[in-house]
Every structure is written in C-alpha cells, then in structure tokens.
Design a protein around this motif. Structure first.
Motif, PDB file in Angstrom:
ATOM      1  N   ASP A 271       0.542  -1.084  -0.230  1.00  0.00           N
ATOM      2  CA  ASP A 271      -0.088   0.301   0.130  1.00  0.00           C
ATOM      3  C   ASP A 271       0.841   0.933   0.289  1.00  0.00           C
ATOM      4  OD1 ASP A 271      -2.402  -1.587  -0.190  1.00  0.00           O
ATOM      5  OD2 ASP A 271      -3.347  -1.179   2.146  1.00  0.00           O
ATOM      6  N   THR A 272       2.076   1.233   0.683  1.00  0.00           N
ATOM      7  CA  THR A 272       2.836   2.606   0.485  1.00  0.00           C
ATOM      8  C   THR A 272       3.815   2.203  -0.448  1.00  0.00           C
ATOM      9  OG1 THR A 272       4.284   1.349   2.199  1.00  0.00           O
ATOM     10  CG2 THR A 272       2.532   2.281   3.068  1.00  0.00           C
ATOM     11  N   THR A 273       4.560   1.941  -1.381  1.00  0.00           N
ATOM     12  CA  THR A 273       5.186   1.613  -2.505  1.00  0.00           C
ATOM     13  C   THR A 273       5.103   1.348  -3.319  1.00  0.00           C
ATOM     14  OG1 THR A 273       5.767  -0.634  -2.084  1.00  0.00           O
ATOM     15  CG2 THR A 273       6.641   0.617  -0.413  1.00  0.00           C
ATOM     16  N   PHE A 274       5.504   1.886  -4.315  1.00  0.00           N
ATOM     17  CA  PHE A 274       5.369   0.827  -5.838  1.00  0.00           C
ATOM     18  C   PHE A 274       6.192   0.127  -6.425  1.00  0.00           C
ATOM     19  CE2 PHE A 274       4.392   5.523  -6.532  1.00  0.00           C
ATOM     20  CZ  PHE A 274       3.215   5.490  -6.828  1.00  0.00           C
ATOM     21  N   PRO A 275       5.292  -0.875  -7.110  1.00  0.00           N
ATOM     22  CA  PRO A 275       6.176  -2.253  -7.709  1.00  0.00           C
ATOM     23  C   PRO A 275       7.346  -1.272  -8.316  1.00  0.00           C
ATOM     24  CG  PRO A 275       3.711  -1.324  -9.254  1.00  0.00           C
ATOM     25  CD  PRO A 275       3.941  -0.893  -7.602  1.00  0.00           C
ATOM     26  N   HIS A 276       8.446  -2.219  -8.002  1.00  0.00           N
ATOM     27  CA  HIS A 276       9.816  -2.326  -9.379  1.00  0.00           C
ATOM     28  C   HIS A 276       9.974  -3.323  -9.871  1.00  0.00           C
ATOM     29  CE1 HIS A 276      10.340   1.424  -7.877  1.00  0.00           C
ATOM     30  NE2 HIS A 276      10.762   1.612  -6.559  1.00  0.00           N
ATOM     31  N   SER A 277      10.519  -3.470 -11.117  1.00  0.00           N
ATOM     32  CA  SER A 277      10.816  -4.916 -11.738  1.00  0.00           C
ATOM     33  C   SER A 277      12.213  -3.874 -12.718  1.00  0.00           C
ATOM     34  CB  SER A 277      10.275  -4.883 -12.975  1.00  0.00           C
ATOM     35  OG  SER A 277       9.645  -3.344 -13.791  1.00  0.00           O
ATOM     36  N   VAL A 278      12.688  -5.649 -13.163  1.00  0.00           N
ATOM     37  CA  VAL A 278      14.454  -5.610 -13.786  1.00  0.00           C
ATOM     38  C   VAL A 278      14.063  -5.875 -15.638  1.00  0.00           C
ATOM     39  CG1 VAL A 278      17.143  -5.738 -13.571  1.00  0.00           C
ATOM     40  CG2 VAL A 278      15.771  -5.193 -11.441  1.00  0.00           C
TER      41      VAL A 278
ATOM     42  N   ALA B 260      12.661  -9.831 -13.858  1.00  0.00           N
ATOM     43  CA  ALA B 260      12.473  -9.887 -12.389  1.00  0.00           C
ATOM     44  C   ALA B 260      11.247  -9.346 -12.004  1.00  0.00           C
ATOM     45  CB  ALA B 260      13.915  -9.214 -11.231  1.00  0.00           C
ATOM     46  N   GLN B 261      10.325 -10.138 -11.801  1.00  0.00           N
ATOM     47  CA  GLN B 261       9.327  -9.868 -11.401  1.00  0.00           C
ATOM     48  C   GLN B 261       9.148  -8.641 -10.195  1.00  0.00           C
ATOM     49  OE1 GLN B 261       6.827 -10.628 -13.356  1.00  0.00           O
ATOM     50  NE2 GLN B 261       7.820 -11.843 -14.495  1.00  0.00           N
ATOM     51  N   ALA B 262       8.014  -7.543  -9.913  1.00  0.00           N
ATOM     52  CA  ALA B 262       8.059  -6.773  -8.755  1.00  0.00           C
ATOM     53  C   ALA B 262       7.653  -7.818  -7.395  1.00  0.00           C
ATOM     54  CB  ALA B 262       6.650  -6.137  -8.807  1.00  0.00           C
ATOM     55  N   THR B 263       7.953  -9.029  -7.303  1.00  0.00           N
ATOM     56  CA  THR B 263       7.646  -9.608  -6.444  1.00  0.00           C
ATOM     57  C   THR B 263       9.474 -10.496  -5.900  1.00  0.00           C
ATOM     58  OG1 THR B 263       7.267 -11.929  -7.185  1.00  0.00           O
ATOM     59  CG2 THR B 263       5.433 -10.471  -6.299  1.00  0.00           C
ATOM     60  N   GLN B 264      10.277 -10.232  -6.564  1.00  0.00           N
ATOM     61  CA  GLN B 264      11.362 -10.366  -6.963  1.00  0.00           C
ATOM     62  C   GLN B 264      12.174 -10.001  -5.872  1.00  0.00           C
ATOM     63  OE1 GLN B 264      11.176 -12.603 -11.219  1.00  0.00           O
ATOM     64  NE2 GLN B 264      12.440 -13.899  -9.827  1.00  0.00           N
TER      65      GLN B 264
ATOM     66  N   GLY C 150      13.969  -9.567   0.562  1.00  0.00           N
ATOM     67  CA  GLY C 150      14.734 -10.387   1.579  1.00  0.00           C
ATOM     68  C   GLY C 150      15.680 -10.550   0.759  1.00  0.00           C
ATOM     69  N   GLU C 151      16.944 -11.148   0.173  1.00  0.00           N
ATOM     70  CA  GLU C 151      17.985 -10.894  -0.435  1.00  0.00           C
ATOM     71  C   GLU C 151      18.543 -10.566  -1.610  1.00  0.00           C
ATOM     72  OE1 GLU C 151      21.262 -12.373   0.836  1.00  0.00           O
ATOM     73  OE2 GLU C 151      19.492 -12.127   2.903  1.00  0.00           O
ATOM     74  N   GLY C 152      16.617 -10.773  -2.311  1.00  0.00           N
ATOM     75  CA  GLY C 152      16.907  -9.843  -4.469  1.00  0.00           C
ATOM     76  C   GLY C 152      17.146 -10.501  -4.483  1.00  0.00           C
ATOM     77  N   PHE C 153      16.690 -10.625  -6.292  1.00  0.00           N
ATOM     78  CA  PHE C 153      16.570 -10.762  -7.403  1.00  0.00           C
ATOM     79  C   PHE C 153      18.358 -10.832  -7.189  1.00  0.00           C
ATOM     80  CE2 PHE C 153      17.559 -10.353 -11.862  1.00  0.00           C
ATOM     81  CZ  PHE C 153      17.043 -11.668 -12.523  1.00  0.00           C
ATOM     82  N   GLU C 154      19.085 -11.864  -8.038  1.00  0.00           N
ATOM     83  CA  GLU C 154      20.679 -12.118  -9.119  1.00  0.00           C
ATOM     84  C   GLU C 154      20.499 -12.182 -10.014  1.00  0.00           C
ATOM     85  OE1 GLU C 154      22.510 -14.261  -6.393  1.00  0.00           O
ATOM     86  OE2 GLU C 154      22.323 -13.475  -4.534  1.00  0.00           O
ATOM     87  N   PHE C 155      21.462 -11.129 -10.742  1.00  0.00           N
ATOM     88  CA  PHE C 155      21.942 -11.795 -12.404  1.00  0.00           C
ATOM     89  C   PHE C 155      23.462 -11.489 -11.922  1.00  0.00           C
ATOM     90  CE2 PHE C 155      22.910 -10.477 -16.862  1.00  0.00           C
ATOM     91  CZ  PHE C 155      21.459 -10.954 -17.302  1.00  0.00           C
ATOM     92  N   VAL C 156      24.186 -12.952 -13.012  1.00  0.00           N
ATOM     93  CA  VAL C 156      25.068 -12.438 -12.687  1.00  0.00           C
ATOM     94  C   VAL C 156      25.853 -12.183 -14.886  1.00  0.00           C
ATOM     95  CG1 VAL C 156      27.150 -14.066 -13.272  1.00  0.00           C
ATOM     96  CG2 VAL C 156      25.121 -14.662 -12.138  1.00  0.00           C
ATOM     97  N   LEU C 157      26.785 -11.462 -14.746  1.00  0.00           N
ATOM     98  CA  LEU C 157      26.817 -10.951 -15.869  1.00  0.00           C
ATOM     99  C   LEU C 157      28.132 -12.153 -16.553  1.00  0.00           C
ATOM    100  CD1 LEU C 157      27.965  -8.091 -14.359  1.00  0.00           C
ATOM    101  CD2 LEU C 157      26.097  -8.646 -15.545  1.00  0.00           C
ATOM    102  N   LYS C 158      27.411 -12.184 -17.056  1.00  0.00           N
ATOM    103  CA  LYS C 158      28.391 -14.199 -17.907  1.00  0.00           C
ATOM    104  C   LYS C 158      28.851 -13.704 -19.338  1.00  0.00           C
ATOM    105  CE  LYS C 158      25.347 -17.675 -15.896  1.00  0.00           C
ATOM    106  NZ  LYS C 158      24.665 -18.560 -16.125  1.00  0.00           N
ATOM    107  N   THR C 159      28.340 -12.504 -20.142  1.00  0.00           N
ATOM    108  CA  THR C 159      29.474 -12.600 -21.000  1.00  0.00           C
ATOM    109  C   THR C 159      29.787 -11.087 -21.485  1.00  0.00           C
ATOM    110  OG1 THR C 159      27.327 -11.786 -22.183  1.00  0.00           O
ATOM    111  CG2 THR C 159      27.920 -13.999 -22.323  1.00  0.00           C
ATOM    112  N   TRP C 160      30.999 -11.167 -22.286  1.00  0.00           N
ATOM    113  CA  TRP C 160      31.253  -9.676 -22.036  1.00  0.00           C
ATOM    114  C   TRP C 160      31.108  -8.894 -23.508  1.00  0.00           C
ATOM    115  CZ3 TRP C 160      34.382  -7.067 -26.591  1.00  0.00           C
ATOM    116  CH2 TRP C 160      34.982  -6.213 -26.428  1.00  0.00           C
ATOM    117  N   GLN C 161      29.407  -8.367 -22.993  1.00  0.00           N
ATOM    118  CA  GLN C 161      28.577  -7.053 -23.858  1.00  0.00           C
ATOM    119  C   GLN C 161      28.604  -6.450 -22.778  1.00  0.00           C
ATOM    120  OE1 GLN C 161      25.507 -10.628 -24.761  1.00  0.00           O
ATOM    121  NE2 GLN C 161      24.695  -9.442 -23.397  1.00  0.00           N
TER     122      GLN C 161
END
Length: 170
Positions: A94-101, A122-126, A129-140
């Motif tokens: 009720d007090t925050t707007f959703p965010h996504s990635v 990443a959905q608004a619910t992810q 807690g520990e957050g949503f993790e994304f690994v930088l796997k390629t040189w780009q």
C-alpha cells in the motif's frame, strides 16, 4: 556510414584496455628490455578461478524511483565477468510502487526507455529478502531498466544503467 554508438563504445573500451596495459609496463629499461612477455595482454593472465563480486545495485539505496543508477554504475565500476548484480526492492504494498528489472536489447532502447523488445528478468515480487540476482556471464553491454508504469520509472525515475563487464586479469 557512421560508426554508430555501439562501435564507438567498443573502440573506447579497446583504447582504455590498451592504455591500462601500457600504464602497467616497466619502461625504465627502454622499449626493448624488461618486458614480461609471459604476463599476457594487456596486463596479466585471465584468472578463470577468481572469485566474483556480489554487488548490490544502488548500494544502500537499493533499487528505487528517483535514484540515479547511471551515475551509481559509473562510480562503482568497473564490473567484471561473473560478477553478480543484486537488485533489492520492496515487494508491492500500500505504501510502495512496484518495481521490476528489464534487460533492454540495445543502446537505442536504453536511451529511449523503449521496452518493446526488452526481456523482463525480475518480477515486482522478486526483489524482497536477499533480492534478485543476475550474473554478468558474457562480454557484452548489459542495459538494465525498471519497466514499471510503461517505462515511466526508467524515463523519469532514472531507474536505468548500463554495464559492460571486463575480463578479470591478475
């Protein structure tokens, strides 16, 4: 036939790597002596076993509307292959707007906050807690943005940034 933004960025990265490599050479013995030819170019061996970093996007600010993430990425770089970006944000309530990635496909989409060909990673619910993790796997280049409210968070809320991970050398 222009070079385009992506080509110019690639040339800038190559020149930067060359400059860093040259800055680490010992020129005291002249151009022909005291070069460590086993070190690799530009400044050492690729260390595939090097531990990666876990980086909270935005630091203590986390992922929220109104914070300049492009500036944050510039100040907190460089980022390296296999580093993990962690997006932390409050789940919608009720007090925050959703965010996504979103991962945007190119520089044009990033500059214009155009989400039509972007991939939601990443959905608004992810982000809780520990957050949503994304690994930088390629040189780009990786173009990140919040896609909520049809790109409004990206355009007006500065919730976007780009990273191009470097090879980790030692």
């Amino acid at each position: 036939m222009g070079l385009g933004n992506a080509g110019a960025l690639l040339i800038l990265v190559a020149i930067s790597l060359f400059g860093i490599g040259m800055a680490n050479k010992n020129f005291s013995a002249g151009w022909n002596g005291n070069w460590n030819h086993t070190a690799g170019w530009p400044y050492g061996h690729l260390n595939a076993n090097q531990t990666s970093n876990r980086i909270i996007v935005g630091g203590s600010e986390n992922w929220h509307f109104g914070f300049n993430y492009t500036d944050w990425a510039i100040r907190n770089g460089p980022f390296y292959l296999n580093d993990t970006l962690v997006f932390k944000f409050d789940p919608p309530n009720d007090t925050t707007f959703p965010h996504s990635v979103y991962l945007l496909p190119n520089l044009w989409s990033f500059q214009n906050c155009d989400l039509r060909r972007a991939k939601k990673i990443a959905q608004a619910t992810q982000g809780g807690g520990e957050g949503f993790e994304f690994v930088l796997k390629t040189w780009q280049p990786y173009y990140f943005a919040c896609g909520e409210r049809n790109g409004f968070h990206c355009k007006t809320g500065m919730m976007k940034f780009v990273v191009w991970p470097l090879f980790r050398w030692y």
